[in-house]
Write a protein that holds these residues in place. Structure first.
Motif, PDB file in Angstrom:
ATOM      1  N   LEU A  22       8.252  22.058  -4.464  1.00  0.00           N
ATOM      2  CA  LEU A  22       8.266  23.344  -3.774  1.00  0.00           C
ATOM      3  C   LEU A  22       7.188  23.427  -2.704  1.00  0.00           C
ATOM      4  CD1 LEU A  22       8.801  25.669  -6.838  1.00  0.00           C
ATOM      5  CD2 LEU A  22      10.470  25.111  -5.075  1.00  0.00           C
ATOM      6  N   GLY A  23       6.394  22.352  -2.597  1.00  0.00           N
ATOM      7  CA  GLY A  23       5.383  22.317  -1.556  1.00  0.00           C
ATOM      8  C   GLY A  23       4.084  22.980  -1.949  1.00  0.00           C
ATOM      9  N   LEU A  24       3.945  23.363  -3.218  1.00  0.00           N
ATOM     10  CA  LEU A  24       2.714  24.012  -3.652  1.00  0.00           C
ATOM     11  C   LEU A  24       1.897  23.115  -4.570  1.00  0.00           C
ATOM     12  CD1 LEU A  24       4.035  27.593  -4.145  1.00  0.00           C
ATOM     13  CD2 LEU A  24       2.083  26.963  -2.755  1.00  0.00           C
ATOM     14  N   GLY A  25       2.335  21.879  -4.705  1.00  0.00           N
ATOM     15  CA  GLY A  25       1.601  20.981  -5.594  1.00  0.00           C
ATOM     16  C   GLY A  25       0.780  19.987  -4.801  1.00  0.00           C
ATOM     17  N   VAL A  26       0.971  18.725  -5.126  1.00  0.00           N
ATOM     18  CA  VAL A  26       0.261  17.644  -4.449  1.00  0.00           C
ATOM     19  C   VAL A  26       0.718  17.616  -2.993  1.00  0.00           C
ATOM     20  CG1 VAL A  26      -0.172  15.178  -4.525  1.00  0.00           C
ATOM     21  CG2 VAL A  26       0.261  16.417  -6.629  1.00  0.00           C
ATOM     22  N   GLN A  27      -0.215  17.354  -2.074  1.00  0.00           N
ATOM     23  CA  GLN A  27       0.114  17.341  -0.653  1.00  0.00           C
ATOM     24  C   GLN A  27       0.225  15.915  -0.123  1.00  0.00           C
ATOM     25  OE1 GLN A  27       0.677  20.379   1.185  1.00  0.00           O
ATOM     26  NE2 GLN A  27       0.819  20.928  -0.977  1.00  0.00           N
ATOM     27  N   GLU A  28       1.071  15.741   0.875  1.00  0.00           N
ATOM     28  CA  GLU A  28       1.169  14.458   1.572  1.00  0.00           C
ATOM     29  C   GLU A  28      -0.214  14.069   2.082  1.00  0.00           C
ATOM     30  OE1 GLU A  28       3.440  12.271   2.022  1.00  0.00           O
ATOM     31  OE2 GLU A  28       5.428  13.189   2.005  1.00  0.00           O
ATOM     32  N   PRO A  29      -0.582  12.824   2.168  1.00  0.00           N
ATOM     33  CA  PRO A  29       0.266  11.675   1.864  1.00  0.00           C
ATOM     34  C   PRO A  29       0.108  11.125   0.448  1.00  0.00           C
ATOM     35  CG  PRO A  29      -1.709  10.948   2.989  1.00  0.00           C
ATOM     36  CD  PRO A  29      -1.874  12.418   2.719  1.00  0.00           C
ATOM     37  N   ILE A  30      -0.551  11.874  -0.447  1.00  0.00           N
ATOM     38  CA  ILE A  30      -0.735  11.368  -1.816  1.00  0.00           C
ATOM     39  C   ILE A  30       0.630  11.071  -2.430  1.00  0.00           C
ATOM     40  CG2 ILE A  30      -1.684  11.877  -4.114  1.00  0.00           C
ATOM     41  CD1 ILE A  30      -3.530  13.919  -2.726  1.00  0.00           C
ATOM     42  N   ASP A  90       0.860  -1.177   0.000  1.00  0.00           N
ATOM     43  CA  ASP A  90       0.000   0.000   0.000  1.00  0.00           C
ATOM     44  C   ASP A  90       0.904   1.238   0.000  1.00  0.00           C
ATOM     45  OD1 ASP A  90      -1.687   2.081   0.511  1.00  0.00           O
ATOM     46  OD2 ASP A  90      -2.503   1.283   2.392  1.00  0.00           O
ATOM     47  N   PRO A  91       0.706   2.185  -0.934  1.00  0.00           N
ATOM     48  CA  PRO A  91       1.635   3.320  -1.012  1.00  0.00           C
ATOM     49  C   PRO A  91       1.546   4.221   0.221  1.00  0.00           C
ATOM     50  CG  PRO A  91      -0.274   3.673  -2.413  1.00  0.00           C
ATOM     51  CD  PRO A  91      -0.358   2.259  -1.938  1.00  0.00           C
ATOM     52  N   LEU A  92       0.449   4.124   0.952  1.00  0.00           N
ATOM     53  CA  LEU A  92       0.279   4.982   2.120  1.00  0.00           C
ATOM     54  C   LEU A  92       0.582   4.218   3.415  1.00  0.00           C
ATOM     55  CD1 LEU A  92      -3.080   6.712   1.108  1.00  0.00           C
ATOM     56  CD2 LEU A  92      -0.743   7.361   0.519  1.00  0.00           C
ATOM     57  N   GLY A  93       0.742   2.901   3.273  1.00  0.00           N
ATOM     58  CA  GLY A  93       0.916   2.060   4.461  1.00  0.00           C
ATOM     59  C   GLY A  93       2.278   2.256   5.118  1.00  0.00           C
ATOM     60  N   THR A  94       2.278   2.704   6.386  1.00  0.00           N
ATOM     61  CA  THR A  94       3.549   2.928   7.072  1.00  0.00           C
ATOM     62  C   THR A  94       3.967   1.634   7.775  1.00  0.00           C
ATOM     63  OG1 THR A  94       2.285   3.773   8.920  1.00  0.00           O
ATOM     64  CG2 THR A  94       3.263   5.394   7.430  1.00  0.00           C
ATOM     65  N   ASN A  95       5.268   1.463   7.864  1.00  0.00           N
ATOM     66  CA  ASN A  95       5.798   0.294   8.552  1.00  0.00           C
ATOM     67  C   ASN A  95       7.067   0.743   9.261  1.00  0.00           C
ATOM     68  OD1 ASN A  95       6.967  -2.074   9.379  1.00  0.00           O
ATOM     69  ND2 ASN A  95       7.127  -2.996   7.331  1.00  0.00           N
ATOM     70  N   PHE A  96       6.868   1.087  10.558  1.00  0.00           N
ATOM     71  CA  PHE A  96       8.008   1.683  11.255  1.00  0.00           C
ATOM     72  C   PHE A  96       9.100   0.681  11.562  1.00  0.00           C
ATOM     73  CE2 PHE A  96       4.536   4.663  11.806  1.00  0.00           C
ATOM     74  CZ  PHE A  96       5.154   5.817  11.380  1.00  0.00           C
ATOM     75  N   LEU A 141      13.042  -1.082  -4.107  1.00  0.00           N
ATOM     76  CA  LEU A 141      13.655   0.249  -4.193  1.00  0.00           C
ATOM     77  C   LEU A 141      13.797   0.883  -2.813  1.00  0.00           C
ATOM     78  CD1 LEU A 141      11.837   1.667  -7.361  1.00  0.00           C
ATOM     79  CD2 LEU A 141      13.939   0.347  -7.255  1.00  0.00           C
ATOM     80  N   GLY A 142      13.712   0.067  -1.766  1.00  0.00           N
ATOM     81  CA  GLY A 142      13.890   0.581  -0.412  1.00  0.00           C
ATOM     82  C   GLY A 142      12.617   1.186   0.152  1.00  0.00           C
ATOM     83  N   THR A 143      12.743   1.787   1.367  1.00  0.00           N
ATOM     84  CA  THR A 143      11.592   2.439   2.001  1.00  0.00           C
ATOM     85  C   THR A 143      11.989   3.840   2.430  1.00  0.00           C
ATOM     86  OG1 THR A 143      12.208   1.632   4.173  1.00  0.00           O
ATOM     87  CG2 THR A 143      10.684   0.262   2.909  1.00  0.00           C
ATOM     88  N   ASP A 144      10.965   4.672   2.754  1.00  0.00           N
ATOM     89  CA  ASP A 144      11.251   6.043   3.198  1.00  0.00           C
ATOM     90  C   ASP A 144      11.221   6.141   4.724  1.00  0.00           C
ATOM     91  OD1 ASP A 144       8.612   5.996   3.869  1.00  0.00           O
ATOM     92  OD2 ASP A 144       7.963   7.442   2.351  1.00  0.00           O
ATOM     93  N   THR A 145      11.197   7.365   5.221  1.00  0.00           N
ATOM     94  CA  THR A 145      11.291   7.583   6.673  1.00  0.00           C
ATOM     95  C   THR A 145      10.097   7.016   7.428  1.00  0.00           C
ATOM     96  OG1 THR A 145      10.503   9.781   6.117  1.00  0.00           O
ATOM     97  CG2 THR A 145      12.797   9.598   6.836  1.00  0.00           C
ATOM     98  N   PHE A 146       8.974   6.790   6.753  1.00  0.00           N
ATOM     99  CA  PHE A 146       7.814   6.202   7.421  1.00  0.00           C
ATOM    100  C   PHE A 146       7.731   4.702   7.141  1.00  0.00           C
ATOM    101  CE2 PHE A 146       6.616  10.622   6.582  1.00  0.00           C
ATOM    102  CZ  PHE A 146       6.389  11.049   7.870  1.00  0.00           C
ATOM    103  N   GLY A 147       8.744   4.182   6.483  1.00  0.00           N
ATOM    104  CA  GLY A 147       8.728   2.758   6.159  1.00  0.00           C
ATOM    105  C   GLY A 147       7.818   2.436   4.986  1.00  0.00           C
ATOM    106  N   ARG A 148       7.417   3.483   4.205  1.00  0.00           N
ATOM    107  CA  ARG A 148       6.559   3.219   3.052  1.00  0.00           C
ATOM    108  C   ARG A 148       7.412   2.741   1.884  1.00  0.00           C
ATOM    109  NH1 ARG A 148       3.438   8.935   3.190  1.00  0.00           N
ATOM    110  NH2 ARG A 148       5.594   9.544   2.908  1.00  0.00           N
ATOM    111  N   TRP A 150       5.705  12.032  -7.497  1.00  0.00           N
ATOM    112  CA  TRP A 150       7.157  11.949  -7.638  1.00  0.00           C
ATOM    113  C   TRP A 150       7.873  13.176  -7.072  1.00  0.00           C
ATOM    114  CZ3 TRP A 150       6.883  10.156 -13.437  1.00  0.00           C
ATOM    115  CH2 TRP A 150       6.355   8.853 -13.477  1.00  0.00           C
ATOM    116  N   GLY A 151       7.344  14.358  -7.392  1.00  0.00           N
ATOM    117  CA  GLY A 151       7.982  15.585  -6.923  1.00  0.00           C
ATOM    118  C   GLY A 151       8.012  15.647  -5.403  1.00  0.00           C
ATOM    119  N   LEU A 152       6.905  15.192  -4.823  1.00  0.00           N
ATOM    120  CA  LEU A 152       6.764  15.197  -3.376  1.00  0.00           C
ATOM    121  C   LEU A 152       7.775  14.272  -2.705  1.00  0.00           C
ATOM    122  CD1 LEU A 152       4.693  16.630  -1.605  1.00  0.00           C
ATOM    123  CD2 LEU A 152       3.280  14.588  -1.717  1.00  0.00           C
ATOM    124  N   MET A 153       8.082  13.162  -3.370  1.00  0.00           N
ATOM    125  CA  MET A 153       8.991  12.168  -2.806  1.00  0.00           C
ATOM    126  C   MET A 153      10.427  12.702  -2.728  1.00  0.00           C
ATOM    127  SD  MET A 153       7.458   8.852  -4.758  1.00  0.00           S
ATOM    128  CE  MET A 153       8.544   7.618  -4.079  1.00  0.00           C
TER     129      MET A 153
END
Lengths: 300, 325
Positions: free
Chosen positions: A238-246, A60-66, A79-86, A249-252
């Motif tokens: 720049l933070g003016l486009g799509v907002q988390e947690p959607i 799940d792209p929104l599913g966190t796994n700490f 491709l690894g995980t991010d800071t929320f384990g996503r 690519w730019g957001l990532m």
């Protein structure tokens, strides 16, 4: 004096009708423009991934796994995980939906509105043309991203607003290109014939002129697709486009990806590659399409 | 009613402004048409001849209201078209149609022949019913000597002669009274030219059409016209019935034009008397003083440079704009 009903000898020549014209065009395009075909293949792949995201995404792209925070690429998380384990791969796959939605939405809208404005401007000529073009010049004097930023700031950032914000700066760019082709179409005798037949302005513009600027329209459309995707990524970055947690690519590329750029480079590298690949593919395809549709280059 | 000519053009003037632009300066005036007058009776053909750039096409475009005349009157059945707005013009647009020179650019490449012929029928409500419209398209195709299956073709699938037939069919679809034929055969092969000319003549006989036939080919004009007008630098030089103009031209320009027509017989051709005009056609930006033809005229005298000759009746029904005629 000959009789009108008797068909002239030249009329008996039968023109063979080509059945699968499209298949032939596609085959011809692949053979002559291999780079464009590669671009097209990447685009088709992207569309397939976006459509089938639910089926192919491993997580799940929104599913966190700490428990699996910042894990490097492995068999479990390719491709690894991010800071929320996503899962980065899943987020990339879902991110292609955002990119394509905004990309196609903005460029189809922008190119179409621009084409109508461009053809209208060329058709009416004179004062209408002069004022419309000066208005377009005003819009053109702003860099793409500044205008889009200003619009997002005014409209607020939802996906439809983002599409609007990218559409608006594209309109004058498209109108300019389409207008120049439409100017030559306007001088065509068949447009005079339509005017002499007393057809309305709307009919002449939509039925007689617009279909004849399809080639530049398609070129503009594909060229803007890449730009729109890049612009969406930039705005999100720049933070003016799509907002988390959607997933986008730019957001990532933003936030944590910058902080952990040295220890967890996969967080930034893969979305960056995805953006580059998408824009590159659209540009390759657009360039080849331009060459293929340009009658002056067709004979080579 | 019957003595009103179908078309009467009075003192038609069309000037084009060139150059200038946003900051003015360096602008000029092209005097494309400078006071042209003629009449066409119902069912007749008026041939309009002249060199390229003499304003004959512009005259045609003004009659069609594709260009708005600078001044003058265009009376169609006694109604002046010049002051009318686009909406008021619509009923007249149906009555005046056009056939263009280039059969390639005069057909929309994105429409089939059938769509092209059906469009005016639908837009003007000539044949509102869809099925009846298809039947009418077939009828039109037959009238212009095309086959029923041509309705599904695109222009690029047809030859030049066939395309010109489609152009004629499109004009016929509107059921016009007057057709402006703007060099309808000069882009075609000689063999096809004859077919198209014959087709135009047959259609004229069948539907009682009136033609304004614009051309630079004197032999074609001689074949099809009842009256002929010769234009030079935006002005009518000579206007007469065909026989009188070809047999005894009064204007030196007409004589020079006729003398330039080759005779299809090598022996006669070798002995043919030629009038070679000196110089080039002057620019319409700066037309010559007096008679516009005087710098090139073989018989010009000193007063030709001062006085502007009026188009006057020299013999009954034969008018020429020459001081010496």
């Amino acid at each position: 004096m000959a009789i009108a009903q008797a068909p002239a000898p030249e009329l008996e020549l039968e023109v063979p009708r080509v059945r699968s014209r499209w298949a032939e065009v596609v085959r011809d395009f692949c053979r002559r423009r291999p780079l464009g075909a590669i671009g097209a293949a990447v685009i088709v792949l992207m569309i397939a991934v976006a459509v089938l995201a639910q089926v192919i995404a491993p997580y799940d792209p929104l599913g966190t796994n700490f428990g699996a925070m910042l894990s490097p690429p492995s068999a479990k998380h390719w491709l690894g995980t991010d800071t929320f384990g996503r899962d980065v791969l899943s987020r990339l796959i879902y991110g292609s939906r955002t990119a394509l939605l905004v990309g196609f939405g903005a460029s189809v809208l922008g190119a179409t509105l621009g084409a109508i404005l461009g053809v209208g401007s060329a058709y009416f000529a004179g004062r209408v043309d002069l004022y419309l073009q000066r208005l377009m010049d005003v819009f053109l004097s702003f860099p793409l991203i500044i205008l889009a930023l200003a619009l997002v700031a005014i409209l607020g950032n939802s996906i439809p607003n983002l599409i609007m914000a990218i559409t608006v700066p594209m309109i004058p760019r498209c109108a300019l290109v389409i207008r120049s082709s439409a100017l030559s179409i306007r001088e065509m005798p068949y447009v005079d014939a339509a005017r002499a037949a007393g057809f309305g302005h709307t009919r002449i513009i939509l039925r007689h002129m617009l279909p004849n600027v399809m080639a530049p329209y398609l070129i503009i459309l594909t060229a803007f697709l890449g730009q729109a995707i890049l612009l969406e990524a930039s705005l999100s970055f720049l933070g003016l486009g799509v907002q988390e947690p959607i997933a986008a690519w730019g957001l990532m590329l933003r936030g944590a990806a910058v902080e952990f750029a040295e220890s967890a480079p996969w967080m930034a590298i893969f979305p960056g590659l995805a953006i580059s690949l998408a824009v590159f593919a659209f540009n390759l395809f657009g360039d080849s399409l331009r060459d293929a549709l340009d009658p002056r280059l067709r004979t080579q | 009613m019957t003595d009103i000519p179908l078309l009467e053009v009075r003192h038609l003037v069309k000037h084009f402004r060139v150059g200038g632009g946003l900051f003015g300066g360096g602008s000029g005036l092209v005097r494309a048409v400078e006071g042209v007058s003629f009449t066409i009776q119902r069912g007749e053909t008026l041939g309009l001849v002249g060199e390229s750039g003499c304003g004959k096409t512009t005259t045609g475009r003004c009659i069609l209201q594709l260009e708005r005349p600078t001044s003058g009157e265009i009376l169609f059945e006694g109604h002046d078209l010049v002051p009318l707005g686009e909406a008021e013009l619509r009923p007249f647009r149906r009555r005046i149609q056009v056939i263009f020179q280039d059969p390639y650019s005069s057909l929309n490449p994105r429409m089939t022949i059938g769509q092209m012929l059906a469009e005016p029928l639908a837009v003007h409500g000539i044949v509102p019913d869809r099925a009846a419209r298809a039947a009418r398209v077939q009828e039109l195709l037959r009238h212009v000597g095309l086959l029923p299956q041509h309705a599904d073709r695109y222009p690029h699938e047809l030859s030049g002669g066939q395309r010109q037939r489609v152009g004629i069919g499109r004009a016929l679809a509107m059921e016009p009274s007057l057709i402006i034929c703007d060099e309808p055969v000069s882009a075609l092969d000689v063999s096809i030219q004859a077919q198209i000319i014959n087709l135009l003549e047959d259609l004229q006989a069948e539907f009682g059409l009136t033609y304004l036939f614009i051309a630079h080919d004197l032999s074609v004009v001689r074949h099809i016209s009842d009256h002929v007008a010769v234009m030079y630098l935006g002005k009518v030089m000579e206007l007469a019935d065909r026989k009188s103009l070809y047999d005894s031209p009064l204007h030196p320009y007409t004589r020079a034009l006729l003398a330039a027509v080759p005779i299809p017989d090598p022996e006669l051709e070798a002995r043919r008397e030629r009038v070679v005009l000196k110089g080039e056609v002057p620019s319409t930006l700066r037309p010559p003083s007096g008679c516009v033809f005087h710098p090139r005229c073989p018989i010009a005298v000193e007063r030709c440079a001062r006085e502007v000759p009026e188009l006057r009746e020299i013999r009954p029904g034969h008018r020429a704009a020459c001081l010496l005629a």
